[in-house]
Design a protein around this motif. Structure first.
Motif, PDB file in Angstrom:
ATOM      1  N   PRO A 165      46.937  43.434  57.230  1.00 10.23           N
ATOM      2  CA  PRO A 165      46.095  43.872  56.117  1.00 10.23           C
ATOM      3  C   PRO A 165      44.608  43.678  56.390  1.00 10.23           C
ATOM      4  CG  PRO A 165      46.990  41.713  55.664  1.00 10.23           C
ATOM      5  CD  PRO A 165      47.649  42.180  56.930  1.00 10.23           C
ATOM      6  N   LYS A 166      43.805  44.503  55.737  1.00 11.64           N
ATOM      7  CA  LYS A 166      42.360  44.343  55.827  1.00 11.64           C
ATOM      8  C   LYS A 166      41.877  43.195  54.944  1.00 11.64           C
ATOM      9  CE  LYS A 166      40.658  47.597  58.528  1.00 11.64           C
ATOM     10  NZ  LYS A 166      39.852  48.702  57.970  1.00 11.64           N
ATOM     11  N   MET A 167      42.624  42.932  53.867  1.00  8.81           N
ATOM     12  CA  MET A 167      42.104  42.006  52.868  1.00  8.81           C
ATOM     13  C   MET A 167      43.248  41.423  52.042  1.00  8.81           C
ATOM     14  SD  MET A 167      38.908  42.798  50.288  1.00  8.81           S
ATOM     15  CE  MET A 167      39.690  44.160  49.428  1.00  8.81           C
ATOM     16  N   LEU A 168      42.999  40.224  51.500  1.00 11.25           N
ATOM     17  CA  LEU A 168      43.848  39.620  50.490  1.00 11.25           C
ATOM     18  C   LEU A 168      43.010  39.492  49.230  1.00 11.25           C
ATOM     19  CD1 LEU A 168      46.256  37.909  49.344  1.00 11.25           C
ATOM     20  CD2 LEU A 168      45.118  35.906  50.342  1.00 11.25           C
ATOM     21  N   TYR A 169      43.541  39.986  48.101  1.00 10.01           N
ATOM     22  CA  TYR A 169      42.866  39.838  46.812  1.00 10.01           C
ATOM     23  C   TYR A 169      43.683  38.891  45.959  1.00 10.01           C
ATOM     24  CZ  TYR A 169      41.428  40.696  42.037  1.00 10.01           C
ATOM     25  OH  TYR A 169      41.005  40.515  40.737  1.00 10.01           O
ATOM     26  N   ALA A 195      42.018  32.960  58.046  1.00  5.26           N
ATOM     27  CA  ALA A 195      41.079  32.794  59.150  1.00  5.26           C
ATOM     28  C   ALA A 195      41.796  32.972  60.490  1.00  5.26           C
ATOM     29  CB  ALA A 195      40.428  31.413  59.075  1.00  5.26           C
ATOM     30  N   LYS A 196      42.990  32.420  60.602  1.00  3.47           N
ATOM     31  CA  LYS A 196      43.781  32.520  61.838  1.00  3.47           C
ATOM     32  C   LYS A 196      44.042  33.972  62.215  1.00  3.47           C
ATOM     33  CE  LYS A 196      48.407  31.333  63.604  1.00  3.47           C
ATOM     34  NZ  LYS A 196      49.679  30.611  63.291  1.00  3.47           N
ATOM     35  N   TYR A 197      44.355  34.807  61.213  1.00 12.04           N
ATOM     36  CA  TYR A 197      44.725  36.201  61.486  1.00 12.04           C
ATOM     37  C   TYR A 197      43.580  37.192  61.245  1.00 12.04           C
ATOM     38  CZ  TYR A 197      49.555  34.564  61.776  1.00 12.04           C
ATOM     39  OH  TYR A 197      50.717  33.920  62.149  1.00 12.04           O
ATOM     40  N   GLY A 198      42.397  36.698  60.912  1.00  7.52           N
ATOM     41  CA  GLY A 198      41.240  37.583  60.743  1.00  7.52           C
ATOM     42  C   GLY A 198      41.326  38.497  59.542  1.00  7.52           C
ATOM     43  N   VAL A 199      41.827  37.973  58.412  1.00  8.60           N
ATOM     44  CA  VAL A 199      41.969  38.757  57.180  1.00  8.60           C
ATOM     45  C   VAL A 199      40.873  38.354  56.196  1.00  8.60           C
ATOM     46  CG1 VAL A 199      43.479  39.295  55.226  1.00  8.60           C
ATOM     47  CG2 VAL A 199      44.462  38.921  57.502  1.00  8.60           C
ATOM     48  N   MET A 200      40.173  39.337  55.635  1.00  2.64           N
ATOM     49  CA  MET A 200      39.200  39.048  54.595  1.00  2.64           C
ATOM     50  C   MET A 200      39.926  38.610  53.324  1.00  2.64           C
ATOM     51  SD  MET A 200      36.139  39.431  55.774  1.00  2.64           S
ATOM     52  CE  MET A 200      35.257  39.260  54.211  1.00  2.64           C
ATOM     53  N   VAL A 201      39.271  37.747  52.541  1.00  6.34           N
ATOM     54  CA  VAL A 201      39.811  37.296  51.258  1.00  6.34           C
ATOM     55  C   VAL A 201      38.779  37.569  50.177  1.00  6.34           C
ATOM     56  CG1 VAL A 201      40.642  35.326  49.893  1.00  6.34           C
ATOM     57  CG2 VAL A 201      41.132  35.441  52.352  1.00  6.34           C
ATOM     58  N   LEU A 202      39.220  38.192  49.087  1.00  5.11           N
ATOM     59  CA  LEU A 202      38.379  38.316  47.901  1.00  5.11           C
ATOM     60  C   LEU A 202      38.968  37.410  46.833  1.00  5.11           C
ATOM     61  CD1 LEU A 202      36.067  39.390  46.268  1.00  5.11           C
ATOM     62  CD2 LEU A 202      37.405  41.446  45.766  1.00  5.11           C
ATOM     63  N   GLU A 203      38.252  36.341  46.530  1.00  2.00           N
ATOM     64  CA  GLU A 203      38.677  35.349  45.539  1.00  2.00           C
ATOM     65  C   GLU A 203      37.963  35.648  44.222  1.00  2.00           C
ATOM     66  OE1 GLU A 203      38.740  30.474  44.921  1.00  2.00           O
ATOM     67  OE2 GLU A 203      37.562  31.353  46.543  1.00  2.00           O
ATOM     68  N   ASP A 204      38.715  36.082  43.245  1.00  2.00           N
ATOM     69  CA  ASP A 204      38.166  36.511  41.954  1.00  2.00           C
ATOM     70  C   ASP A 204      38.336  35.377  40.945  1.00  2.00           C
ATOM     71  OD1 ASP A 204      37.144  38.066  39.938  1.00  2.00           O
ATOM     72  OD2 ASP A 204      38.739  39.564  39.952  1.00  2.00           O
ATOM     73  N   ASP A 205      37.241  34.976  40.291  1.00  5.12           N
ATOM     74  CA  ASP A 205      37.302  33.787  39.436  1.00  5.12           C
ATOM     75  C   ASP A 205      36.567  34.009  38.105  1.00  5.12           C
ATOM     76  OD1 ASP A 205      37.826  31.212  38.598  1.00  5.12           O
ATOM     77  OD2 ASP A 205      36.080  30.374  39.604  1.00  5.12           O
ATOM     78  N   PRO A 206      37.105  34.871  37.242  1.00  6.49           N
ATOM     79  CA  PRO A 206      36.430  35.103  35.967  1.00  6.49           C
ATOM     80  C   PRO A 206      36.777  34.108  34.862  1.00  6.49           C
ATOM     81  CG  PRO A 206      38.141  36.751  36.319  1.00  6.49           C
ATOM     82  CD  PRO A 206      38.228  35.780  37.452  1.00  6.49           C
ATOM     83  N   TYR A 207      37.821  33.269  35.082  1.00  5.48           N
ATOM     84  CA  TYR A 207      38.371  32.490  33.965  1.00  5.48           C
ATOM     85  C   TYR A 207      38.268  30.982  34.099  1.00  5.48           C
ATOM     86  CZ  TYR A 207      40.566  37.057  33.420  1.00  5.48           C
ATOM     87  OH  TYR A 207      40.776  38.405  33.317  1.00  5.48           O
ATOM     88  N   SER A 208      37.867  30.464  35.248  1.00  6.39           N
ATOM     89  CA  SER A 208      38.030  29.025  35.477  1.00  6.39           C
ATOM     90  C   SER A 208      37.200  28.159  34.534  1.00  6.39           C
ATOM     91  CB  SER A 208      37.709  28.667  36.931  1.00  6.39           C
ATOM     92  OG  SER A 208      36.345  28.846  37.210  1.00  6.39           O
ATOM     93  N   GLU A 209      36.133  28.705  33.947  1.00  6.13           N
ATOM     94  CA  GLU A 209      35.337  27.896  33.020  1.00  6.13           C
ATOM     95  C   GLU A 209      36.031  27.708  31.676  1.00  6.13           C
ATOM     96  OE1 GLU A 209      32.702  26.249  33.734  1.00  6.13           O
ATOM     97  OE2 GLU A 209      32.498  27.047  35.760  1.00  6.13           O
ATOM     98  N   ILE A 210      37.045  28.524  31.385  1.00  6.33           N
ATOM     99  CA  ILE A 210      37.769  28.396  30.112  1.00  6.33           C
ATOM    100  C   ILE A 210      38.977  27.500  30.364  1.00  6.33           C
ATOM    101  CG2 ILE A 210      38.833  29.639  28.194  1.00  6.33           C
ATOM    102  CD1 ILE A 210      37.287  32.125  29.104  1.00  6.33           C
ATOM    103  N   ARG A 211      38.700  26.221  30.552  1.00 10.19           N
ATOM    104  CA  ARG A 211      39.743  25.234  30.904  1.00 10.19           C
ATOM    105  C   ARG A 211      40.030  24.348  29.694  1.00 10.19           C
ATOM    106  NH1 ARG A 211      42.141  22.813  35.093  1.00 10.19           N
ATOM    107  NH2 ARG A 211      41.088  24.139  36.625  1.00 10.19           N
ATOM    108  N   PHE A 212      41.320  24.237  29.343  1.00  6.10           N
ATOM    109  CA  PHE A 212      41.740  23.430  28.204  1.00  6.10           C
ATOM    110  C   PHE A 212      42.075  22.004  28.595  1.00  6.10           C
ATOM    111  CE2 PHE A 212      43.746  27.733  27.064  1.00  6.10           C
ATOM    112  CZ  PHE A 212      42.533  28.226  26.589  1.00  6.10           C
ATOM    113  N   CYS A 213      42.576  21.816  29.805  1.00  3.22           N
ATOM    114  CA  CYS A 213      42.961  20.479  30.256  1.00  3.22           C
ATOM    115  C   CYS A 213      43.057  20.479  31.775  1.00  3.22           C
ATOM    116  CB  CYS A 213      44.288  20.044  29.641  1.00  3.22           C
ATOM    117  SG  CYS A 213      45.677  21.129  30.040  1.00  3.22           S
ATOM    118  N   GLY A 214      43.168  19.299  32.349  1.00  7.45           N
ATOM    119  CA  GLY A 214      43.288  19.180  33.801  1.00  7.45           C
ATOM    120  C   GLY A 214      41.943  19.183  34.499  1.00  7.45           C
TER     121      GLY A 214
END
Length: 397
Positions: A165-169, A195-214
């Motif tokens: 794959p070109k990318m992991l989303y 990194a080992k296989y040379g695949v780009m990663v798109l890490e999408d993080d729109p929600y992490s600030e809305i944390r209830f616990c943990g």
């Protein structure tokens, strides 16, 4: 006239959620479909005061003029420091680009990395708009199995080997649609494997600030040692979706290419919106307003989870997320429920949801559904879940 559309667009359908919005004009409709922030939490007063102050300041003419495609420099500097809360250290202006909502990063990454027929790996299930965008670039989505801790690492490696794959989303924190969060071990392993296989990663993080616990979990990007991970987030769920301000963080060479892609689309994100967000941070409003919002979202999530436990048939099971805006549920195969076919009947009864097949790479899963709790009141949530429960029980019988 008979229109001859491009091969890219002629067979494209609309975004499923956007199509559902057309059905929600009934004033009595209870919507569990979209991901709208709670309207009463939108910071109208704060944003109005900031906008007025900006337009009466020495910066007004700069803000109303064309800006750099890379983004408003004061906001880029602020975000470079801000992302340390996600474990991303040492970022500078050159690592940051401002985009018109986080979804634009998905579009730009596909534009810059995906050719016709290229494979992009996605979590099954995943954010449906990512699948929609990928199709416009004529790429192919391949799903990776996932569980409570995130991606199945064996399945991920096998599919990397099989499909190159070109990318992991992925959406690792309070995932859309499941609400699940990847463990620390899975995040580290994703960074190492790609990194080992040379695949780009798109890490999408729109929600992490809305944390209830943990506790907050470091981003995948924080474990990036070779520059193959791009981290993106937006302020749509925390400040305002209407401002359309998001950002991405990555290697300067990747950011430079994304900038070229953005130049051809919208030149730059609204300067006024960017300046409002920057000033929002400068005045210390971000965490202050979050502290006001999170208890409201938690109350609604708890109300929905309790109503599901109380009313839904025993053939139905669902997640109980620690944050975000969604609960993901599914019916046992023996129930015979097809959530796509059942959708029209639910709308007739005054309740809308998003059926599960739109979130899967192959579009075949029709036993699941996504429920949003942020747009409805606790009273509407109670009533809406009971209506759905009674309806599904009828179908099962």
């Amino acid at each position: 006239m008979e229109y001859v559309f491009s091969d890219r667009m002629k067979n494209m359908g609309g975004n499923a959620i956007r199509e559902i919005f057309k059905l929600l004009s009934r004033p009595d409709m209870i919507s569990f479909a979209g991901g709208f922030p709670t309207a009463s939490l939108l910071p109208c007063g704060e944003v109005g005061k900031i906008a007025s102050d900006l337009m009466n300041s020495d910066r007004a003419k700069e803000i109303l003029q064309y800006g750099a495609t890379e983004g408003y420099a004061p906001l880029r500097r602020r975000i470079a420091a801000f992302v340390s809360r996600y474990g991303i250290e040492g970022a500078g202006e050159e690592n940051v680009r401002i985009v018109s909502g986080g979804q634009q990063t998905i579009d730009l990454m596909c534009k810059c990395f995906v050719n016709d027929g290229d494979v992009v790996l996605v979590e099954d299930p995943t954010y449906l708009a990512s699948l929609h965008i990928l199709r416009t670039y004529r790429g192919k989505a391949v799903g990776v199995r996932s569980g409570e801790d995130g991606l199945d690492l064996d399945d991920l490696e096998q599919k990397i080997k099989a499909f190159k794959p070109k990318m992991l989303y992925c959406v690792p924190t309070f995932s859309n649609p499941t609400g699940r969060t990847y463990s620390l071990a899975v995040r580290k392993a994703i960074a190492e494997l790609t990194a080992k296989y040379g695949v780009m990663v798109l890490e999408d993080d729109p929600y992490s600030e809305i944390r209830f616990c943990g506790e907050r979990v470091p981003s995948i990007k924080s474990f990036d040692k070779c520059g193959n991970v791009v981290f993106t987030a937006s302020f749509s769920k925390t400040i305002s979706p209407g401002l359309r301000v998001g950002y991405c963080v990555g290697d300067p060479a990747v950011m430079a290419k994304l900038t070229i892609g953005k130049q051809a689309v919208d030149v730059h994100t609204s300067m006024l919106s960017q300046a409002i967000v920057e000033e929002y941070f400068a005045r210390g409003l971000f965490d202050k307003v979050l502290s006001r919002s999170i208890p409201v979202y938690k109350e609604k999530k708890d109300a929905m989870h309790a109503a599901i436990e109380r009313y839904m048939p025993e053939e139905f099971s669902s997640t109980d997320p620690f944050g975000g805006l969604f609960i993901w549920g599914g019916f046992a195969e023996k129930s015979g429920i097809d959530t796509a076919c059942a959708f029209a009947g639910a709308c007739e009864r005054g309740v809308a949801y998003v059926s599960g097949e739109t979130f899967f790479a192959d579009g075949k899963d029709r036993r699941h559904l996504r429920l949003n709790y942020s747009a409805a009141s606790p009273e509407q949530i109670e009533r809406g879940i009971k209506i759905l429960a009674d309806y599904f029980k009828e179908l099962i019988k």
